[in-house]
Design a protein around this motif. Structure first.
Motif, PDB file in Angstrom:
ATOM      1  N   SER A  92     -11.768 -30.115  29.660  1.00 44.92           N
ATOM      2  CA  SER A  92     -11.710 -30.968  30.838  1.00 44.92           C
ATOM      3  C   SER A  92     -11.389 -30.132  32.074  1.00 44.92           C
ATOM      4  O   SER A  92     -10.805 -29.033  31.980  1.00 44.92           O
ATOM      5  N   LYS A  93     -11.761 -30.634  33.242  1.00 47.19           N
ATOM      6  CA  LYS A  93     -11.505 -29.904  34.482  1.00 47.19           C
ATOM      7  C   LYS A  93     -10.006 -29.694  34.683  1.00 47.19           C
ATOM      8  O   LYS A  93      -9.573 -28.602  35.096  1.00 47.19           O
ATOM      9  N   HIS A 189     -20.229 -34.591  32.631  1.00 45.82           N
ATOM     10  CA  HIS A 189     -19.460 -35.504  31.779  1.00 45.82           C
ATOM     11  C   HIS A 189     -19.503 -34.988  30.337  1.00 45.82           C
ATOM     12  O   HIS A 189     -20.586 -34.862  29.747  1.00 45.82           O
ATOM     13  N   GLU A 193     -15.498 -35.908  25.108  1.00 49.10           N
ATOM     14  CA  GLU A 193     -14.525 -36.836  25.684  1.00 49.10           C
ATOM     15  C   GLU A 193     -15.259 -37.735  26.668  1.00 49.10           C
ATOM     16  O   GLU A 193     -15.529 -37.327  27.800  1.00 49.10           O
ATOM     17  N   VAL A 196     -15.059 -38.104  30.800  1.00 53.84           N
ATOM     18  CA  VAL A 196     -14.218 -37.034  31.347  1.00 53.84           C
ATOM     19  C   VAL A 196     -15.106 -35.928  31.907  1.00 53.84           C
ATOM     20  O   VAL A 196     -16.049 -35.483  31.242  1.00 53.84           O
ATOM     21  N   GLY A 198     -15.802 -32.064  33.003  1.00 58.31           N
ATOM     22  CA  GLY A 198     -15.303 -30.773  32.571  1.00 58.31           C
ATOM     23  C   GLY A 198     -16.412 -29.750  32.482  1.00 58.31           C
ATOM     24  O   GLY A 198     -17.471 -29.885  33.110  1.00 58.31           O
TER      25      GLY A 198
END
Length: 305
Positions: A92-93, A189, A193, A196, A198
């Motif tokens: 994730s980011k 996206h 996840e 989310v 990332g």
């Protein structure tokens, strides 16, 4: 028939993957069998074609003046495809930002990812290309273990019938395994996840294994464990079954069962004939055929064959 010189993964990395040759160490540092295996480039990139002799009639003795007998060597072409060694990793980011960005995050995990890939590859070759072939062709001797068993494999190599293959065009990045950012390294996206944002990276290498003549390449000593260890006779018969020599044959198994086996053989040998030098007392080889153990192989979890 291949005229290429087989190379280990380390030799391939030094030859073709000069940008990141150290990646091979991540692959093989916890995979001792994989580190010693040799590979040749596939003849057609994604697949390899070899001639396998099927029927040979050679010369024979005859009377002077008599017609010479006919000779022939029939061969069949066999095709083997490479497989894809690879996977995807995402972050994730928010988590990437904690490590200074996606590149730093993935770099910190590179050795662990490739190490696991090497261990899984080693197990797959042992299980799917050697043990499976030996059992399918009934090239096996059975011990008395009824459960919680191990298999010890005697494997004879040559540069055509039992050898690794790889796609010679697969090193455009100068790496043994290509590492490519997903979506060009931009945010997307994540698939792992939902919803989310990332980053992701893909690992991809094209390698395979060809075992064209199992009857000359592999023999299994199955249904053995600590209470029913392989005997010296079993191992010597298995070596003879593949016409093995110290220069082309190895014995592979889980480190634990090989260590116990050699300790038992050594003890029995020393008790029986201390002065007989035909069997080395150092754990590690039988008449020059080396035993190579790995913790990546099944550890007493097999059902009886």
């Amino acid at each position: 028939m291949s005229d290429m010189i087989p190379q280990t993964l380390r030799e391939i990395a030094l030859d073709k993957a000069r940008k990141r040759p150290e990646l091979v160490d991540f692959l093989t540092e916890e995979a001792p069998i994989l580190a010693m295996l040799k590979w040749i480039p596939a003849t057609h990139g994604l697949w390899n074609v070899e001639e396998v002799l099927a029927n040979v009639q050679g010369p024979a003795f005859g009377e002077l003046g008599a017609p010479l007998p006919s000779m022939k060597a029939d061969a069949n072409l066999r095709q083997t495809y490479v497989s894809v060694l690879g996977g995807e990793m995402e972050v994730s980011k928010d988590k990437a930002d904690q490590f200074g960005g996606a590149a730093q995050y993935f770099a910190r995990r590179e050795s662990a990812i490739l190490g696991k890939a090497g261990m899984d590859t080693e197990l797959a070759i042992w299980r799917d290309h050697w043990r499976k072939a030996a059992l399918a062709k009934k090239l096996v001797v059975r011990g008395k273990a009824a459960k919680d068993a191990y298999t010890v494999m005697v494997v004879r190599f040559d540069k055509e019938a039992n050898i690794g293959i790889y796609d010679p065009t697969g090193f455009t990045q100068g790496r043994l395994v290509d590492i490519t950012p997903i979506n060009g390294g931009s945010l997307y996206h994540l698939r792992s996840e939902e919803g989310v944002l990332g980053y992701g990276v893909e690992y991809r290498g094209r390698f395979g294994w060809q075992n064209l003549a199992p009857e000359r390449s592999v023999f299994a000593v199955a249904n053995v464990n600590a209470a029913n260890l392989p005997t010296l006779d079993m191992l010597e018969d298995a070596i003879a079954a593949v016409r093995g020599t110290a220069g082309n044959t190895y014995i592979f198994g889980h480190h634990k069962i090989l260590q116990k086996t050699m300790s038992a053989i050594k003890k029995e040998y020393l008790q029986m004939t201390i002065n007989d030098g035909s069997m080395k007392t150092v754990i590690g080889d039988i008449n020059g055929v080396k035993l190579v153990g790995s913790y990546n192989l099944p550890d007493g979890t097999e059902a009886a064959v």
